[in-house]
Design an enzyme around this catalytic site. Structure first.
Site, PDB file in Angstrom:
ATOM      1  N   GLU A 166       0.686  -1.361  -0.606  1.00  0.00           N
ATOM      2  CA  GLU A 166      -0.169   0.091  -0.125  1.00  0.00           C
ATOM      3  C   GLU A 166       0.870   1.339  -0.144  1.00  0.00           C
ATOM      4  OE1 GLU A 166      -3.095  -0.438   3.186  1.00  0.00           O
ATOM      5  OE2 GLU A 166      -3.621  -1.692   1.878  1.00  0.00           O
ATOM      6  N   ASN A 168       1.772  -4.424  -3.249  1.00  0.00           N
ATOM      7  CA  ASN A 168       0.278  -4.634  -3.247  1.00  0.00           C
ATOM      8  C   ASN A 168      -0.441  -3.825  -2.473  1.00  0.00           C
ATOM      9  OD1 ASN A 168      -1.892  -7.060  -3.077  1.00  0.00           O
ATOM     10  ND2 ASN A 168      -1.857  -6.423  -0.829  1.00  0.00           N
ATOM     11  N   HIS A 199     -11.021  -5.262  -2.523  1.00  0.00           N
ATOM     12  CA  HIS A 199     -11.834  -5.528  -1.622  1.00  0.00           C
ATOM     13  C   HIS A 199     -13.057  -4.261  -2.326  1.00  0.00           C
ATOM     14  CE1 HIS A 199      -9.535  -7.510   1.964  1.00  0.00           C
ATOM     15  NE2 HIS A 199      -8.582  -6.665   1.332  1.00  0.00           N
ATOM     16  N   GLU A 220      -6.355  -9.631  -2.429  1.00  0.00           N
ATOM     17  CA  GLU A 220      -7.225  -9.252  -0.367  1.00  0.00           C
ATOM     18  C   GLU A 220      -9.085 -10.105  -0.790  1.00  0.00           C
ATOM     19  OE1 GLU A 220      -5.230  -6.821   1.901  1.00  0.00           O
ATOM     20  OE2 GLU A 220      -3.769  -6.995   1.227  1.00  0.00           O
ATOM     21  N   ASP A 225     -12.381  -9.618  -1.490  1.00  0.00           N
ATOM     22  CA  ASP A 225     -13.796  -9.632  -0.755  1.00  0.00           C
ATOM     23  C   ASP A 225     -14.705  -8.664  -1.374  1.00  0.00           C
ATOM     24  OD1 ASP A 225     -13.058  -7.238   0.206  1.00  0.00           O
ATOM     25  OD2 ASP A 225     -12.689  -8.636   2.560  1.00  0.00           O
TER      26      ASP A 225
END
Ligand SMILES: *[C@@H]1O[C@H](CO)[C@@H](O)[C@H](O)[C@H]1NC(C)=O
Ligand SMILES: *[C@@H]1O[C@H](CO)[C@@H](O)[C@H](O)[C@H]1NC(C)=O
Length: 336
Positions: free
Chosen positions: A151, A192, A227, A255, A257
């Site tokens: 990040e 990432n 996300h 990651e 979702d």
């Protein structure tokens, strides 16, 4: 016995609708040759009151990412004092179940122990390099890919606030990757980030950094966290993944979702089936997309409700480990 069973199984298969037949496979089988992973917390894997977490973790997934256990606050809580017990639990689980293991992560502004935030200049530089080298050496030979820098980007495409940026300047990413390459040249080195899944200012900025790092052979892949909020996915995920692949790096969904207001409406659960399929299809359309990881297994332990009030239901299995409609749509997209 076998000769009696085979015709029965065959006839069952013939009688099943294609929809049901597809549902009877697993995420990892349907995704192959790509991996299908999950974030696995050591506390869930070892929870004797909930053996389903480890059962589903082994049965459905071919990849593992420690949810927290390899982060700096877990691995080096005091300067120079390294603790790998929980990270080792996740690594051992991945090994026992033939899963690729994603190392997550080495340099990030968050989940840092307090002592890191107090260091200045060369003291922080030395601590960062020592952290990268010690942790990567510990897991050498076990890690498919490391999120070396996590990040780093701000929404406008510049570098986001971080003690590493403040103390070491914008070169900290290149420094971290150089140290990582020296520590272990057998693993893929990744950056990432989130909100970089579509073409936008943030992913533009990241792409330009990737192009410079690739020219120095310091970057192998980019992780796209993914996300998402139900119904709010970017429409150009495939285009965006492809432009990173065209820059010469692998890409991965790291990651995933898809959260919604809870309790979920039937409409949102239906939209979620489409959103998961969108992500799967984007990855499948890009040959350099190595795999997909969901951030957890069951809605029961998802990070979402703790971070976004009144939201949840973001994963493929509900609170009781039942397969959701999004599980079926994911399987069908993987197999299509
Ligand atoms: C362990 O399992 C129990 C029973 O399902 C659950 O209430 C608890 O939250 C779980 N703890 C962890 C860390 O997984
Ligand atoms: C990787 O590192 C080892 C030493 O750890 C070295 O012997 C080898 O030549 C390196 N390989 C490459 C491709 O740089």
């Amino acid at each position: 016995m076998l000769s009696l069973l085979v015709p029965v199984l065959l006839s069952l298969n013939v009688l099943s609708s294609p929809h049901e037949a597809r549902q009877s496979t697993t995420l990892k089988a349907a995704a192959s040759p790509r991996y299908f992973g999950a974030a696995l917390g050591a506390g869930h894997l070892s929870n004797v009151s909930d053996p389903k977490f480890a059962e589903f973790g082994a049965a459905q997934f071919s990849g593992a990412t420690p949810e927290n256990e390899m982060k700096w606050d877990f691995t080096e809580p005091e300067q120079g004092v390294f603790t790998f017990d929980q990270a080792n639990q996740v690594a051992a689980f991945a090994k026992a179940n033939n899963q690729i293991l994603r190392g997550h992560n080495l340099v990030w502004f968050s989940q840092l122990p307090d002592w890191v935030e107090t260091l200045q200049g060369n003291d922080l530089l030395n601590a960062m390099n020592n952290h990268i080298t010690t942790v990567m050496t510990q897991f050498k030979g076990q890690i498919f890919a490391w999120d070396v820098v996590n990040e780093p980007m701000a929404d406008d495409g510049t570098l986001g606030p971080s003690p590493f940026l403040t103390q070491l300047g914008s070169g900290y990413i290149q420094t971290a990757l150089t140290t990582a390459r020296k520590a272990d040249n057998t693993t893929f080195l990744y950056i990432n980030d989130f909100n970089t899944e579509g073409v936008n200012a943030k992913s533009d900025g990241l792409l330009s950094i990737v192009q410079s790092l690739k020219a120095l052979n310091l970057i192998d892949g980019i992780g796209f966290e993914s996300h998402f909020i139900v119904g709010e996915l970017p429409t150009d995920i495939q285009t965006n993944l492809q432009r990173f692949a065209d820059a010469g790096v692998d890409v991965a969904i790291t990651e995933l979702d898809v959260r919604m207001t809870v309790p979920p409406s039937a409409a949102d659960l239906e939209q979620q089936t489409k959103d998961y399929a969108t992500v799967i299809n984007a990855c499948k359309a890009v040959s350099r997309c190595r795999g997909i990881t969901t951030w957890g297994i069951t809605d029961l332990y998802s990070w979402v409700p703790g971070t976004f009030p009144n939201m949840g239901a973001a994963l493929l299995f509900d609170d009781s480990y039942n397969e959701k409609a999004s599980f079926t749509s994911t399987i069908n997209a993987l197999l299509s």
